[in-house]
Write an enzyme that holds these catalytic residues in place. Structure first.
Site, short mmCIF file in Angstrom:
data_model
loop_
_atom_site.label_atom_id
_atom_site.label_comp_id
_atom_site.label_asym_id
_atom_site.label_seq_id
_atom_site.Cartn_x
_atom_site.Cartn_y
_atom_site.Cartn_z
N GLU A 62 62.68 68.44 86.65
CA GLU A 62 63.01 69.02 85.35
C GLU A 62 64.44 68.73 84.92
O GLU A 62 64.71 68.42 83.76
CB GLU A 62 62.76 70.53 85.35
CG GLU A 62 61.30 70.94 85.28
CD GLU A 62 60.60 70.87 86.62
OE1 GLU A 62 61.25 70.54 87.63
OE2 GLU A 62 59.38 71.14 86.64
N HIS A 131 54.51 82.69 86.79
CA HIS A 131 54.04 81.92 85.64
C HIS A 131 53.78 82.80 84.42
O HIS A 131 52.94 82.47 83.60
CB HIS A 131 52.75 81.17 86.00
CG HIS A 131 53.00 79.87 86.70
ND1 HIS A 131 53.99 79.00 86.32
CD2 HIS A 131 52.37 79.28 87.75
CE1 HIS A 131 53.96 77.95 87.13
NE2 HIS A 131 53.00 78.09 88.01
#
Lengths: 325, 341, 466
Positions: A62, A131
Site C-alpha cells: 500500500e 475490516h
C-alpha cells in the site's frame, strides 16, 4: 431522460470507465483491480477493455503504490487508486498524510497532487474488527485533502470526474453496504463541494453521510408517522464541510441529530456538533444528539455487530429525545 | 591540447567546483545556524559531496531528483540557486518553498528537484511514481532517488524496490551509505550489511561504489543511467561514504569515535580529487584560489539575498493548502510542469 | 408550629471573633431550606459561604452588609416550618441547638457538634447519581449519603421525594434558542414554565409565555425565582485596600490563636525519621498508568498516614475543652495551607482516614485551590480534629509546630531527602522524611505520642495498605 436501473457498484464502474475514456492520463491502480475485477467487483471487465497499463494490478504494497500514485500525479498523470478497504489504507497513511496532503504547502505552492484514492469503508457485513472501520473522520482531519462519501447511486456515478478534475488529492469513501443498492441515477454533473438536503422537514435535522444516509432517511419515515418531520442532510463532502447547509437547516428546525458510523470520541460527529454550537448556538432548542458506533472494535457476531452500529431505531430514539427535551 | 584530455579536465573541474560549492555553502550554514539565522533541523552533507556530485554528473537537465532531508548538496548541484535555498532556510518568501519548508524541504519544480523529504524512505514511492508517469507517457527520462542506509530498514524501501523491478521503472536508486542511521551503526540495524546484495535480491542490478571517490561515483552513475535509459529497468548503487559532521546540528556524536571520524577525513573526497588533478596537472593553486573566490562570492550573494528578502505575510498562512486555481476540464494546469508534454 | 429562629454570625474557626456579611443572598420573604447558602461572610481569613441551618421563610435581615459584628450576633430571623415540609433529608437532622439559642458569647469549637451531623457541602456522588438527582429535581447537596465515605448513592437520591413539580431555578435550564427568544420578547425566564426534560425551557415555552403577555406570575414561580442559587456564589474581586486590611486582620487572628496556644498548651515534641523507599516506589508504580492530572503526590501518602494514625490513636484526635479531652468522632484532618500574600489557614479534609488515597489527593487539591481563592465552606473551617503541616516544599527538614487550639496535636512533615541510612547493617542512600509531633501534654503523654509516630512509620512502610 430516465436512465436505466443500475447498482452503486455499476455506477462506480461506469464512472471509472468514463474517466478512462475521456482522459488518457487516467489510470486505475490497486490490489486485484485487474484480473480479479476488484475486491468488490467495481472494476470487473475494465482490464479487458483498457489493458494492463491502465488497469494496473499492484503487489500488496500500500505504501508503495499509493506513494507511486502521488509521484505519478506529480508526473502529470491522473491516477485513480483503489485501496481495498479503509483499514489497509493505514499502511499508506504516511504517504497520504506526509506527502499527498502536504506537498503543495511544503513546496510553497509548486507541487499539486491531482490524485483520487477510492476505498471501501464501514461495517455491517460481519467482517469483524479489522475490516469494519469507518476512519473517514480521521482523514477529514487532514488539511490538504478533499474527502467524499457518495451515499447515492447518482453520486457514485458522478462524483469521480469532478474529483479527477480537482488539482488536489481527493479521497472517496465507498460504504461497503452500498455496492448492491440499485436505482436510476440522473445523468449529469454533480458538485463535490456541498451537502445535499435529501428530505425536508421542519422539526429536526438528521445529519448523516455515506452508509448512514439511508438509515437516516428510513428513520425520517418512521418519525413522520409520529408527526415529527425531519430534514435529512447527506453531507456528501466530509472535508471541507459544508457548514452553510447544516446551519441553515438547524436554523429552521432548531434540533439536530448527527449520525456517524465512526466512534464517538474525537469523531466527525463531534466536529459537526461543535460547528453547530459555534455557528448556530442561539438557534438550538435542544441538546444536540449523536448516534455513533459503540466504542468497541466491531464484533463479528451479527447481533453484536448490529448493536454496535447506528441503526434506524437508535436514530429515531435520538430524534424523539431531541424533540422532547 | 587534444580535445579528449581537455574534456576530461573540464569534467574534473566541474566535479570539483560542485563539491566545493556544497562544502563552502554548508560551512556558511553552520555559521548562520549558530547565529540563529537558520533554525529547525539542519542536516549537513559535509564529507558526502562526492555522492551528489558524481551521481548528478550522469543526469540530463530534465531528469528528476527526489532527495532526503540532507539535501542541500543535491539541490545546489541540480541548479537550485544558492540564493533561494539560503532564503528558504531563512524562512523568507523568496525561498524556493516560500519559507514553508526550511532546510529539509527544498523544492524546485523548474529544476525538476522534487524535494527534500523528512520522512525516512518517504521519497522512494514518489520517485517510482514519477518514473511510472515517464514510462506511461513514453518520456525517455530518468528519476534518481537518494536515500540513506537507514531507509533500507523501512518497509517502503522494500515495497518500492520490488515494484520498480516488477514494472521495470526508470529509477536509479542511490543509497548513500554513511554507516549510521542517525546514531545507530549499520551493523546494529541490519543483519545483512551488504546493502547491494540485498537490493540484488529484488532482481535489481546493484553495485557497491566508493562514495569518497567522485570519479568512481560519476562513472558508476553514468553506466547505470545509460542502462536505465536503454530500458533495462531500475538500478541500485550503494555509495559508501561518511558524514564528517554530526547527524543534525550539534548532536553530541556519542555513537562514534573521534579516531573513526579522523580516519575518514583522511579520505576527504575534495582533497582526493584536488590531489589527483594536481598530479594530472589539471589544476594549479592559482586556479583553486580563483575557484574559491568565485564560490565565496556566490555564497555571499546568497546570504545577502536571504538577509534582505521579505517574509510571507501572515495573512497568507493558509495559502497552498488547496490549489488556488482549479484545473480546467482536461487539466490545463496539470501536475506541475507536465501539462505541456 | 411556626418556630422563629435566628441566623447568627457563625464561628468559622477558633480564632474568629467577629465577621461581616459581605453579601446577603436572600431577602425578607424568601423561602430558605436547611443547607441553602444564604450569606457570604467575610472573616479575617477568608470569604466564606454560610448556609442556613433552618428551613422556613426569611422574616427580616438584622445586619446589613459590611458591618463587623461579634460571633453569635443574630443576623436574620427565619420563621420555621414543620419538619414535615423538609423535602430532602429522610431523617430530619435537628438544627444545631447552639445556633438556635443564639448565644451572644462566642461558642468554643469543641462544643460544635460537628461530627454528629457533618454537613457536606459538596457531597461525593457519581455523575450518574448527579444526573439522576437532576432529573428528579433533587438538590444533591441536601442528600445524606449512605455509601462508602458518605458517597451519595443512587438509592439515596431515589429515596428522596422529588419536589411536587419540576420548577425553574434562577439559572433556568433553557435552550439557547429559548434564551435568545426570551431576550427578544422581553420575557423573564423565571416566568416561563418549562416543558422539556427536567423542566427545561424550550423555544415554544417562551413563545407561549410571550403570548400570555405580562400576566401575573404564577406563585410558585415567584417563590422559586427568589430562591438563592444552589451553586456556590463566586467571590467578587476584592479591592487591594481591603486585601491589605484582610491580611492584617488575618495576622491578628493567627497571633491570637498562636499566643493562646503557647500560653495555655503545654507542648511536648517528638520526632522520628521514616524511610520512604517503599512508599515512593509504590507511588511511582501507581502513577505509571495515571494521567498527569491524577497522579498522586507523596504529600497524599503522608497525609493519609497521619490520618490513619490519628484514627488508631484517638487520644490525639480531638479537642481540649473545659479541662477535659473531647474525642473527635472522625478524623477531620486540618491541612495547614499558606496563602499567597501571607497568612495561614488550616481547613479540614473531611473524614480523611476513610478517604481512598485518590480521593484524598483530589480533595486536597480542591481544598488548596479553594483556600487560595477564598472559597472555603464554613464546616471546613471548624471541624479539624488534628492538623498536619508540611513545610517540606520550603526545604525545611523538621517542623516543631504550635498546636491549633482547641486541638491537641499537630503533625509536621519535613522535606523528603536522600540521605545515608543503614538498613540491616548496610549503609545506603535512601529517601527519608522527618515526622514530628507536637502534642498537648494535658491530653496525652509522650508514650502515646511515640505510639502515634510508630504507626505513621509502619503505615508509610506498607503503602499498599493506605
Amino acid at each position: 431522460m430516465s436512465a436505466a436501473t443500475t447498482t452503486y457498484r455499476e455506477a462506480m464502474r461506469e464512472a471509472i470507465r468514463e474517466a478512462l475514456r475521456r482522459d488518457d492520463r487516467v489510470f486505475l491502480m490497486g490490489e486485484d483491480v485487474g484480473a480479479y475485477g476488484g475486491c468488490f467487483a467495481v472494476s470487473l471487465g475494465l482490464l479487458e477493455e483498457f489493458g494492463p497499463e491502465r488497469i494496473r494490478d499492484t503487489p500488496l504494497s500500500e505504501a508503495a503504490f499509493v506513494g507511486a500514485s502521488i509521484g505519478a500525479a506529480l508526473g502529470g498523470m491522473r491516477p485513480i487508486v483503489e485501496i481495498m478497504t479503509v483499514n489497509f489504507s493505514l499502511l499508506a497513511l504516511d504517504q497520504i498524510l506526509n506527502n499527498a496532503a502536504t506537498l503543495l504547502h511544503m513546496s510553497g505552492g509548486q507541487l499539486n497532487v491531482p490524485l483520487v484514492i477510492r476505498m471501501t469503508t464501514g461495517a455491517g457485513r460481519q467482517l469483524a474488527a479489522q475490516h469494519s472501520h469507518s476512519l473517514e473522520g480521521w482523514y477529514a482531519h487532514i488539511p490538504g485533502l478533499r474527502i467524499l462519501a457518495p451515499a447515492t447511486i447518482e453520486d457514485a456515478r458522478n462524483m469521480l470526474w469532478p474529483a479527477l478534475e480537482d488539482p488536489d488529492p481527493v479521497l472517496i469513501f465507498e460504504h461497503g453496504s452500498l455496492y448492491g443498492m440499485s436505482g436510476q441515477p440522473r445523468p449529469g454533473p454533480v458538485d463535490i463541494t456541498s451537502a445535499a438536503l435529501r428530505r425536508s422537514g421542519k422539526d429536526i435535522t438528521l445529519i448523516a453521510y455515506g452508509g448512514t444516509t439511508g438509515k437516516a432517511l428510513a428513520a425520517a419515515d418512521a418519525l413522520s408517522a409520529e408527526g415529527i418531520e425531519a430534514d435529512v442532510i447527506d453531507l456528501r463532502v466530509l472535508r471541507p464541510l459544508d457548514d452553510a447547509t447544516i446551519v441553515e437547516s438547524v436554523g429552521n428546525t432548531h434540533r439536530a441529530v448527527i449520525v456517524d458510523e465512526g466512534w464517538r470520541s474525537g469523531s466527525l460527529s463531534a466536529e459537526i456538533g461543535t460547528r453547530i454550537v459555534e455557528q448556530a448556538f442561539y438557534q438550538l432548542d435542544a441538546p444536540i444528539q449523536r448516534v455513533c458506533t459503540a466504542e468497541v472494535p466491531v464484533p463479528y457476531a451479527r447481533h453484536l455487530e448490529e448493536a454496535a452500529l447506528p441503526q434506524v431505531p437508535s436514530i429515531v430514539a435520538a430524534a424523539r429525545e431531541a424533540v422532547a427535551s | 591540447m587534444a580535445g579528449k584530455k581537455s574534456a576530461r579536465a573540464e569534467s574534473h573541474r566541474d566535479l570539483l567546483r560542485q563539491m566545493l560549492r556544497v562544502r563552502r555553502f554548508e560551512e556558511r550554514c553552520v555559521e548562520l545556524y549558530s547565529g540563529e539565522k537558520i533554525r529547525g533541523f539542519m542536516h549537513l552533507y559535509i564529507g558526502e559531496e562526492a555522492v551528489a556530485a558524481g551521481v548528478c554528473h550522469a543526469l540530463a537537465t530534465d531528469d528528476v531528483v527526489v532527495s532526503t532531508y540532507r539535501e542541500h548538496g543535491h539541490a545546489l548541484i541540480r541548479g537550485v540557486p544558492a540564493s533561494t535555498i539560503m532564503a528558504e532556510m531563512y524562512g523568507k518568501v523568496t525561498g524556493c518553498s516560500r519559507g514553508r519548508g526550511g532546510s529539509m524541504h527544498i523544492f524546485d519544480v523548474a529544476r525538476r528537484f522534487y524535494g527534500g523529504n523528512a520522512i525516512v524512505g518517504g521519497g522512494l514511492p514518489l520517485a517510482i511514481g514519477l518514473a511510472l508517469a515517464d514510462k506511461l507517457r513514453d518520456r525517455n527520462r530518468l528519476t534518481v532517488c537518494f536515500f540513506g542506509d537507514g531507509a533500507m530498514a523501512e518497509g517502503e524501501f522494500h515495497e518500492c524496490l520490488n515494484l520498480a523491478a516488477l514494472w521495470r521503472l526508470p529509477v536509479l536508486f542511490a543509497c548513500e551509505n554513511n554507516l549510521y542511521a542517525m546514531g545507530t551503526a549499520l551493523a546494529k540495524s541490519h543483519a545483512q550489511t551488504d546493502l547491494a546484495l540485498r537490493a540484488a535480491g529484488y532482481g535489481v542490478a546493484a553495485w557497491q561504489v566508493d562514495g569518497m571517490n567522485v570519479l568512481a561515483v560519476a562513472d558508476a552513475a553514468t553506466r547505470a543511467a545509460e542502462a536505465i535509459r536503454a530500458g533495462a529497468g531500475p538500478y541500485f548503487v550503494e555509495l559508501r561514504t561518511y558524514r564528517f559532521r554530526a547527524h543534525s546540528m550539534y548532536d553530541p556524536d556519542r555513537y562514534r569515535s573521534k579516531e573513526e571520524i579522523e580516519q575518514w577525513k583522511k579520505r576527504d573526497p575534495i582533497d582526493a580529487l584536488v590531489a589527483s588533478m594536481k598530479a594530472e596537472r589539471e589544476i594549479t593553486n592559482d586556479d583553486l584560489a580563483v575557484l574559491e573566490k568565485e564560490i565565496s562570492a556566490e555564497i555571499d550573494q546568497a546570504v545577502a539575498f536571504a538577509e534582505q528578502a521579505p517574509v510571507e505575510p501572515v495573512e497568507d498562512l493558509s495559502r497552498f493548502v488547496y490549489s488556488e486555481t482549479p484545473l480546467a476540464s482536461g487539466g490545463a494546469r496539470g501536475g506541475t510542469v507536465e501539462a505541456a508534454s | 408550629m411556626n418556630e422563629r429562629a435566628e441566623f447568627v454570625m457563625p464561628s468559622l474557626g477558633a480564632d474568629m471573633e467577629s465577621g461581616a456579611v459581605a453579601e446577603w443572598l436572600v431577602k425578607p420573604g424568601d423561602r430558605v431550606r436547611k443547607g441553602d447558602v444564604i450569606a457570604v461572610i467575610d472573616t479575617d481569613k477568608a470569604t466564606i459561604e454560610v448556609e442556613s441551618f433552618h428551613t422556613g421563610t426569611v422574616e427580616s435581615l438584622l445586619v446589613g452588609t459590611g458591618r463587623r459584628v461579634p460571633v453569635g450576633t443574630a443576623l436574620a430571623v427565619i420563621v420555621g416550618t414543620p419538619p414535615a415540609a423538609e423535602p430532602v433529608s429522610p431523617e430530619p437532622v435537628p438544627a444545631r441547638p447552639l445556633r438556635k439559642r443564639a448565644r451572644p458569647r462566642r461558642p468554643t469549637p469543641a462544643r460544635l457538634p460537628t461530627p454528629n451531623a457533618p454537613h457536606v457541602p459538596s457531597p461525593v456522588a457519581s455523575p450518574l447519581v448527579r444526573h439522576l438527582a437532576e432529573q428528579r429535581g433533587v438538590d444533591i447537596a441536601r442528600v445524606r449519603g449512605t455509601g462508602p465515605h458518605g458517597r451519595v448513592t443512587r438509592a439515596d437520591v431515589e429515596h428522596v421525594e422529588p419536589p411536587p413539580q419540576a420548577k425553574v431555578s434562577p439559572r433556568a435550564k433553557a435552550s439557547p434558542l429559548a434564551r435568545r427568544l426570551a431576550a427578544q420578547f422581553g420575557v423573564d425566564l423565571a416566568d416561563v414554565h418549562g416543558t422539556g426534560r427536567a423542566g427545561a425551557i424550550r423555544a415554544q415555552d417562551v413563545r407561549e409565555a410571550a403570548e400570555r403577555g405580562a400576566g401575573p406570575r404564577p406563585p410558585e414561580a415567584v417563590e422559586e425565582a427568589a430562591r438563592p442559587p444552589a451553586e456556590p456564589v463566586e467571590v467578587r474581586a476584592v479591592p487591594e485596600a481591603d486585601l491589605e486590611r484582610r491580611r492584617e486582620a488575618m495576622r491578628q487572628a493567627i497571633a491570637r490563636a498562636m499566643a493562646k496556644s503557647k500560653r495555655e498548651i503545654p507542648h511536648y515534641y517528638l520526632s522520628a525519621t521514616v524511610d520512604l523507599t517503599g512508599a515512593l516506589a509504590w507511588l511511582r508504580e501507581r502513577n505509571r498508568d495515571l494521567p498527569v492530572s491524577r497522579r498522586l503526590l507523596p504529600a497524599a501518602l503522608l497525609l493519609k498516614a497521619a490520618a490513619r494514625a490519628a484514627a488508631e490513636v484517638p487520644r490525639l484526635n480531638g479537642f481540649w475543652v473545659d479541662d477535659a479531652f473531647v474525642p473527635g468522632k472522625a478524623v477531620h484532618l486540618g491541612v495547614a495551607i499558606s496563602l499567597k500574600g501571607g497568612g495561614l489557614i488550616a481547613p479540614a479534609l473531611h473524614d480523611a482516614a476513610r478517604l481512598a488515597i485518590e480521593d484524598l489527593m483530589a480533595a486536597l487539591k480542591d481544598l488548596v485551590s479553594r483556600a487560595r481563592t477564598g472559597r472555603l465552606r464554613g464546616a471546613e473551617m471548624t471541624e479539624a480534629t488534628i492538623t498536619v503541616t508540611n513545610l517540606g516544599d520550603q526545604g525545611v527538614e523538621a517542623v516543631h509546630g504550635v498546636i491549633y487550639p482547641p486541638q491537641v496535636a499537630l503533625v509536621g512533615f519535613g522535606k523528603i531527602l536522600d540521605r545515608p541510612w543503614a538498613v540491616d547493617g548496610l549503609l545506603g542512600v535512601r529517601p527519608l522524611v522527618t515526622v514530628t509531633l507536637a502534642a498537648d501534654h494535658r491530653a496525652t503523654d509522650g508514650y502515646t505520642g511515640g505510639r502515634f509516630l510508630g504507626i505513621v512509620d509502619r503505615l508509610l512502610n506498607q503503602p499498599e495498605t493506605l
